[in-house]
Design an enzyme around this catalytic site. Sequence first.
Site, PDB file in Angstrom:
ATOM      1  N   ASP A 127       0.852  -1.186   0.000  1.00 37.97           N
ATOM      2  CA  ASP A 127       0.000   0.000   0.000  1.00 37.97           C
ATOM      3  C   ASP A 127       0.884   1.231   0.000  1.00 37.97           C
ATOM      4  OD1 ASP A 127       0.625   0.514   2.791  1.00 37.97           O
ATOM      5  OD2 ASP A 127      -0.744  -1.143   3.238  1.00 37.97           O
ATOM      6  N   LYS A 149      -4.259   1.981   0.620  1.00 38.15           N
ATOM      7  CA  LYS A 149      -5.228   2.629   1.495  1.00 38.15           C
ATOM      8  C   LYS A 149      -4.974   4.116   1.472  1.00 38.15           C
ATOM      9  CE  LYS A 149      -5.526  -1.266   4.598  1.00 38.15           C
ATOM     10  NZ  LYS A 149      -5.227  -1.769   5.934  1.00 38.15           N
ATOM     11  N   MET A 260      -2.155   9.183  12.713  1.00 40.85           N
ATOM     12  CA  MET A 260      -3.481   9.318  12.090  1.00 40.85           C
ATOM     13  C   MET A 260      -4.317  10.370  12.821  1.00 40.85           C
ATOM     14  SD  MET A 260      -4.373   5.304  11.352  1.00 40.85           S
ATOM     15  CE  MET A 260      -3.796   4.635  12.904  1.00 40.85           C
TER      16      MET A 260
HETATM   17  N1  SAH Z   1       2.502   0.753  11.013  1.00 39.54           N
HETATM   18  C1  SAH Z   1       2.826   2.145  10.793  1.00 39.54           C
HETATM   19  C2  SAH Z   1       1.687   3.074  11.151  1.00 39.54           C
HETATM   20  C3  SAH Z   1       0.428   2.852  10.341  1.00 39.54           C
HETATM   21  S1  SAH Z   1      -0.823   4.034  10.704  1.00 39.54           S
HETATM   22  C4  SAH Z   1       4.107   2.496  11.557  1.00 39.54           C
HETATM   23  O1  SAH Z   1       4.576   1.722  12.397  1.00 39.54           O
HETATM   24  O2  SAH Z   1       4.682   3.555  11.261  1.00 39.54           O
HETATM   25  C5  SAH Z   1      -0.505   5.259   9.503  1.00 39.54           C
HETATM   26  C6  SAH Z   1      -0.011   6.524  10.145  1.00 39.54           C
HETATM   27  O3  SAH Z   1       1.374   6.448  10.399  1.00 39.54           O
HETATM   28  C7  SAH Z   1      -0.165   7.770   9.293  1.00 39.54           C
HETATM   29  O4  SAH Z   1      -1.466   8.295   9.341  1.00 39.54           O
HETATM   30  C8  SAH Z   1       0.827   8.678   9.975  1.00 39.54           C
HETATM   31  O5  SAH Z   1       0.317   9.177  11.200  1.00 39.54           O
HETATM   32  C9  SAH Z   1       1.949   7.730  10.309  1.00 39.54           C
HETATM   33  N2  SAH Z   1       3.007   7.703   9.274  1.00 39.54           N
HETATM   34  C10 SAH Z   1       3.487   6.614   8.654  1.00 39.54           C
HETATM   35  N3  SAH Z   1       4.500   6.932   7.825  1.00 39.54           N
HETATM   36  C11 SAH Z   1       4.665   8.262   7.932  1.00 39.54           C
HETATM   37  C12 SAH Z   1       5.561   9.208   7.342  1.00 39.54           C
HETATM   38  N4  SAH Z   1       6.488   8.827   6.468  1.00 39.54           N
HETATM   39  N5  SAH Z   1       5.447  10.512   7.699  1.00 39.54           N
HETATM   40  C13 SAH Z   1       4.525  10.911   8.582  1.00 39.54           C
HETATM   41  N6  SAH Z   1       3.655  10.055   9.157  1.00 39.54           N
HETATM   42  C14 SAH Z   1       3.729   8.759   8.867  1.00 39.54           C
END
Ligand code: SAH
Length: 353
Positions: A127, A149, A260
């Site tokens: 995704d 998503k 999020m």
């Molecule tokens: N499993 C992921 C999180 C999934 S939820 C982890 O461990 O990072 C998705 C959220 O992660 C996004 O809405 C944002 O809040 C954050 N996120 C993930 N990658 C990001 C990035 N490169 N920059 C900023 N926020 C990020």
Amino acid sequence: MHVELDLAGLTVLVVGRADRTRRARARYTAAGARVLEVLGEHAAARLEQPLDAAHVDVLAWVDGTPAERETTVALARSMRLPVLTDAPVEPTPRGHVTLVGGGPGDAELITLAGRRALAEADVVLHDRLGPTDRIDEWAPGAELIDVGKTPGHHAVPQREIERLLVARALEGLRVVRLKGGDPFVFGRGGEEVHACRVAGVPVTVVPGVTSAVSVPGAAGIPVTHREVSRAFTVASGHVPFSEEELAHLVGLGGTLVVLMGVGTLPHLVAGLRRHGMAAEMPIAIVERGFSAGQRTTVSDLGGILHRVAEVRPASPAVIVVGEVVRVPETFGCEDGRPETSDAVASVIARLGT
Ligand code: SAH
């Protein structure tokens, strides 16, 4: 020895059993080669015939007995053909699912185990949050399925993703589910593991660098800092926090990291204030961490909503609430590397702790 070989336009004769040469053949085809196969149980023994019949540029040895290998190499040598040795697919009668944490988006921030799983994959479900720019190169020849998503819109519903993972693995394929960050941090990894277990499909989880820690870090913000914060709480802001949760979050102290949370930010700010957090408490919003478009907005609880109206931050973004937000500014460096221990002393003095 590791040698890069450009196979585009070359004819490669692949030696080995069909099931064991599957990945090698897919990779060569993806690299632009014309693949001739000498397959079957005693492939190597039947080698001379196709070698005579066809124009071959490279011989790829994948699978067979040591004696067969010896014959093949001798034959190739007599024909002045280069021999490429590749790894066979180990038998996996029921297939396999690997959940891979791809990190926060930078191609350098996926683990070696993650890269290996991708290199061996027959199917990859990915995704937009994972590092997908170079997925063709990392999983050559694999079928790529975008289950992308976007916020509030699941292109492929979660149950359908789980069904796909299981169905492909039951066909005997190696399936990788590539996710952003770590699979077990708001990644629904637990549900996917459960679906595999219920179906009797072997499943492995490769951890990843979570955005909860790395994205603040990319903006120079450490989630903990000696004498400043000795705890951090990671929460999902995809739905507004309850009054009880807000009270607990304020009571905990330390650093609050919200993923999020862009959509519910006004509710979070008002809630933290209502439960007694000071208007001067620093807050940062780090958007698109590790990309060329990374942007950090820093303010305090009293001022952030005005700033947000101006800069209009968008997902994906990580929100950080806590004194640690001031650490990079106080150190006078944006990459989070303190220059001198005096700088540490000054931030501690300024924070009065
Ligand atoms: N499993 C992921 C999180 C999934 S939820 C982890 O461990 O990072 C998705 C959220 O992660 C996004 O809405 C944002 O809040 C954050 N996120 C993930 N990658 C990001 C990035 N490169 N920059 C900023 N926020 C990020």
